[in-house]
Scaffold this active site. Sequence first.
Site, mmCIF file in Angstrom:
data_model
loop_
_atom_site.group_PDB
_atom_site.id
_atom_site.type_symbol
_atom_site.label_atom_id
_atom_site.label_comp_id
_atom_site.label_asym_id
_atom_site.label_seq_id
_atom_site.Cartn_x
_atom_site.Cartn_y
_atom_site.Cartn_z
ATOM 1 N N ASP A 169 0.848 -1.200 0.000
ATOM 2 C CA ASP A 169 0.000 0.000 0.000
ATOM 3 C C ASP A 169 0.890 1.260 0.000
ATOM 4 O O ASP A 169 0.580 2.260 -0.666
ATOM 5 C CB ASP A 169 -0.901 -0.018 1.253
ATOM 6 C CG ASP A 169 -2.253 0.646 1.049
ATOM 7 O OD1 ASP A 169 -2.669 0.838 -0.115
ATOM 8 O OD2 ASP A 169 -2.909 0.980 2.058
ATOM 9 N N HIS A 252 -5.129 2.456 -7.118
ATOM 10 C CA HIS A 252 -6.255 2.143 -6.225
ATOM 11 C C HIS A 252 -7.569 1.948 -6.996
ATOM 12 O O HIS A 252 -8.454 1.230 -6.515
ATOM 13 C CB HIS A 252 -6.399 3.194 -5.121
ATOM 14 C CG HIS A 252 -5.592 2.844 -3.905
ATOM 15 N ND1 HIS A 252 -4.234 3.018 -3.850
ATOM 16 C CD2 HIS A 252 -5.940 2.266 -2.712
ATOM 17 C CE1 HIS A 252 -3.785 2.583 -2.680
ATOM 18 N NE2 HIS A 252 -4.793 2.119 -1.972
ATOM 19 N N HIS A 255 -7.413 -1.578 -7.930
ATOM 20 C CA HIS A 255 -7.769 -2.338 -6.716
ATOM 21 C C HIS A 255 -9.286 -2.417 -6.557
ATOM 22 O O HIS A 255 -9.853 -3.479 -6.308
ATOM 23 C CB HIS A 255 -7.153 -1.697 -5.464
ATOM 24 C CG HIS A 255 -7.863 -2.088 -4.200
ATOM 25 N ND1 HIS A 255 -8.993 -1.428 -3.746
ATOM 26 C CD2 HIS A 255 -7.642 -3.104 -3.328
ATOM 27 C CE1 HIS A 255 -9.424 -2.021 -2.651
ATOM 28 N NE2 HIS A 255 -8.629 -3.033 -2.364
ATOM 29 N N HIS A 269 -6.043 -6.123 0.963
ATOM 30 C CA HIS A 269 -6.059 -4.823 0.278
ATOM 31 C C HIS A 269 -4.706 -4.579 -0.425
ATOM 32 O O HIS A 269 -4.644 -4.305 -1.613
ATOM 33 C CB HIS A 269 -6.346 -3.724 1.309
ATOM 34 C CG HIS A 269 -6.252 -2.342 0.775
ATOM 35 N ND1 HIS A 269 -7.251 -1.753 0.027
ATOM 36 C CD2 HIS A 269 -5.264 -1.412 0.875
ATOM 37 C CE1 HIS A 269 -6.880 -0.530 -0.309
ATOM 38 N NE2 HIS A 269 -5.684 -0.289 0.189
HETATM 39 N N1 LIG Z 1 -9.791 4.408 4.969
HETATM 40 C C1 LIG Z 1 -8.694 4.332 4.281
HETATM 41 O O1 LIG Z 1 -8.057 5.346 4.020
HETATM 42 C C2 LIG Z 1 -8.215 2.983 3.832
HETATM 43 C C3 LIG Z 1 -6.947 2.852 3.269
HETATM 44 C C4 LIG Z 1 -6.541 1.579 2.884
HETATM 45 C C5 LIG Z 1 -7.373 0.473 3.068
HETATM 46 N N2 LIG Z 1 -8.606 0.648 3.621
HETATM 47 C C6 LIG Z 1 -9.521 -0.494 3.846
HETATM 48 O O2 LIG Z 1 -8.970 -1.334 4.841
HETATM 49 C C7 LIG Z 1 -9.512 -2.659 4.664
HETATM 50 C C8 LIG Z 1 -8.416 -3.679 4.712
HETATM 51 O O3 LIG Z 1 -7.825 -3.649 5.968
HETATM 52 P P1 LIG Z 1 -6.822 -4.787 6.472
HETATM 53 O O4 LIG Z 1 -5.984 -5.227 5.331
HETATM 54 O O5 LIG Z 1 -6.186 -4.267 7.684
HETATM 55 O O6 LIG Z 1 -7.765 -6.031 6.785
HETATM 56 P P2 LIG Z 1 -8.842 -6.286 7.936
HETATM 57 O O7 LIG Z 1 -9.331 -5.045 8.539
HETATM 58 O O8 LIG Z 1 -9.818 -7.215 7.339
HETATM 59 O O9 LIG Z 1 -8.011 -7.069 9.063
HETATM 60 C C9 LIG Z 1 -7.536 -8.352 8.765
HETATM 61 C C10 LIG Z 1 -7.575 -9.288 9.931
HETATM 62 O O10 LIG Z 1 -6.496 -9.004 10.804
HETATM 63 C C11 LIG Z 1 -6.866 -9.407 12.100
HETATM 64 N N3 LIG Z 1 -5.935 -8.763 13.044
HETATM 65 C C12 LIG Z 1 -5.856 -7.454 13.365
HETATM 66 N N4 LIG Z 1 -4.867 -7.237 14.222
HETATM 67 C C13 LIG Z 1 -4.278 -8.437 14.461
HETATM 68 C C14 LIG Z 1 -3.174 -8.847 15.246
HETATM 69 N N5 LIG Z 1 -2.445 -7.979 15.956
HETATM 70 N N6 LIG Z 1 -2.846 -10.170 15.237
HETATM 71 C C15 LIG Z 1 -3.556 -11.043 14.510
HETATM 72 N N7 LIG Z 1 -4.609 -10.709 13.730
HETATM 73 C C16 LIG Z 1 -4.960 -9.412 13.702
HETATM 74 C C17 LIG Z 1 -8.301 -8.983 12.203
HETATM 75 O O11 LIG Z 1 -8.974 -9.711 13.189
HETATM 76 C C18 LIG Z 1 -8.820 -9.256 10.793
HETATM 77 O O12 LIG Z 1 -9.408 -10.529 10.732
HETATM 78 C C19 LIG Z 1 -10.246 -2.649 3.350
HETATM 79 O O13 LIG Z 1 -11.614 -2.554 3.620
HETATM 80 C C20 LIG Z 1 -9.718 -1.401 2.672
HETATM 81 O O14 LIG Z 1 -10.605 -0.874 1.730
HETATM 82 C C21 LIG Z 1 -9.030 1.876 4.016
HETATM 83 ZN ZN LIG Z 2 -4.586 1.541 -0.011
#
Ligand SMILES: NC(=O)c1ccc[n+]([C@@H]2O[C@H](COP(=O)([O-])OP(=O)(O)OC[C@H]3O[C@@H](n4cnc5c(N)ncnc54)[C@H](O)[C@@H]3O)[C@@H](O)[C@H]2O)c1
Ligand SMILES: [Zn+2]
Length: 367
Positions: A169, A252, A255, A269
């Site tokens: 990212d 993105h 994506h 992501h």
């Molecule tokens: N708002 C923004 O600016 C922005 C930017 C980039 C991505 N996103 C969004 O973020 C999401 C993806 O987030 P992600 O990749 O973090 O995935 P996610 O939020 O699905 O988290 C993945 C998994 O990690 C687990 N987890 C969290 N902390 C942990 C730890 N310390 N140890 C073990 N497991 C742990 C959680 O229980 C979850 O099952 C997407 O929806 C994407 O669109 C938003």
């Molecule tokens: Zn991103």
Amino acid sequence: MTRIFRSPSAYVQGRHVIDNIGEHAQTDGSRAVIIADPAVRGIVGDSIRSGLEATGLTTDFVDFGGTCTDSGIDRAAEEAEGADLVVGAGGGRTLDTAKAVAARHDTRMVTVPTIASTDAPTSSLSVVYTEEGEFEELRFHGVHPDLVLVDTAVIAAAPIRFFRSGIADAIATRFEAETAIEAGAENVFGGQSTRAARAIARECFRTVEAHGESALAAVERDAVTKNVESVVEAATLLSGIGFESGGLAAAHAVHDGLTRIEPTHDATHGEKVNIGTLTQLVLEGRDIEEFHDIVDLSLDLNLSVTLAQIGLTDPSDEQLRTIAEAACQPQETIHNEPFDVSPEAVREALVTADELARQRRNTREPG
Ligand SMILES: NC(=O)c1ccc[n+]([C@@H]2O[C@H](COP(=O)([O-])OP(=O)(O)OC[C@H]3O[C@@H](n4cnc5c(N)ncnc54)[C@H](O)[C@@H]3O)[C@@H](O)[C@H]2O)c1
Ligand SMILES: [Zn+2]
């Protein structure tokens, strides 16, 4: 020609900083609500609770599990009614939900990323999905978290796949910000970018390029080295500011298109974004040396470079068309590219990037 730069009010990062969350949160209120899924609650729930209660706050937990959807936000917002402080702890989906809840109630907001998987902790928006898990929209809240609190001991102990995803990212941030700035496109705040944002996006890339491999080796052993601290900062703070104040472009949007296809739903992501970055480089007609540099960096860091690695082993024409058309929706940031982009051009860039990356990987495999 109005230049706009925005960011969270405070960013605190280090080993065990969660223990002092109450002190860092600096709230006058009395009730805090902590939004986390059961797994994350098991890891940091007690520390967050006792850190907040040490400064006189009462705390309640709101269980969150799943995708950031309208119904999930509504449910969490209902449970958070009356809170003075909303704390979101977890990955991007939980943090996006928590930011939406805090914005709705107009409360102070703290994000506690427990994985360095995305730049969601620092941004002022939530990525909202449909119940089917397809990208729906970027929802802009107009406010940033008051505090981003990053405990690097927690991050280093989490599964390494998430750390890799955050690096991917972060790589995208530089290419998208540079493209958006050169095209004179608006950043996420509807303004022109600042020199600060450009410098931050470049430093973001430089940091993961220089320190990513060492940081990954450390995280493999749950160690928090100086390079881990640097890469966590790049993936969280620099990448977040870089994309919002710098601007987004094709990576993105690709994506977002990829999320429309069910087989990619198990890819993170960051894994999908890396395919988007490589596609953007082909779309922009970059030199092959530059393309190879990013594939090589990706291979060194074990990031996804082919469609097969994100679940699309043999994509059908229809799937590719769906991805490309979604990436070219009128609201998509792909239109920040300095030329007209059509679904056909995206489809062709996507399959070409896949083929080039596959060829490059084959030349690097031992003989
Ligand atoms: N708002 C923004 O600016 C922005 C930017 C980039 C991505 N996103 C969004 O973020 C999401 C993806 O987030 P992600 O990749 O973090 O995935 P996610 O939020 O699905 O988290 C993945 C998994 O990690 C687990 N987890 C969290 N902390 C942990 C730890 N310390 N140890 C073990 N497991 C742990 C959680 O229980 C979850 O099952 C997407 O929806 C994407 O669109 C938003
Ligand atoms: Zn991103």
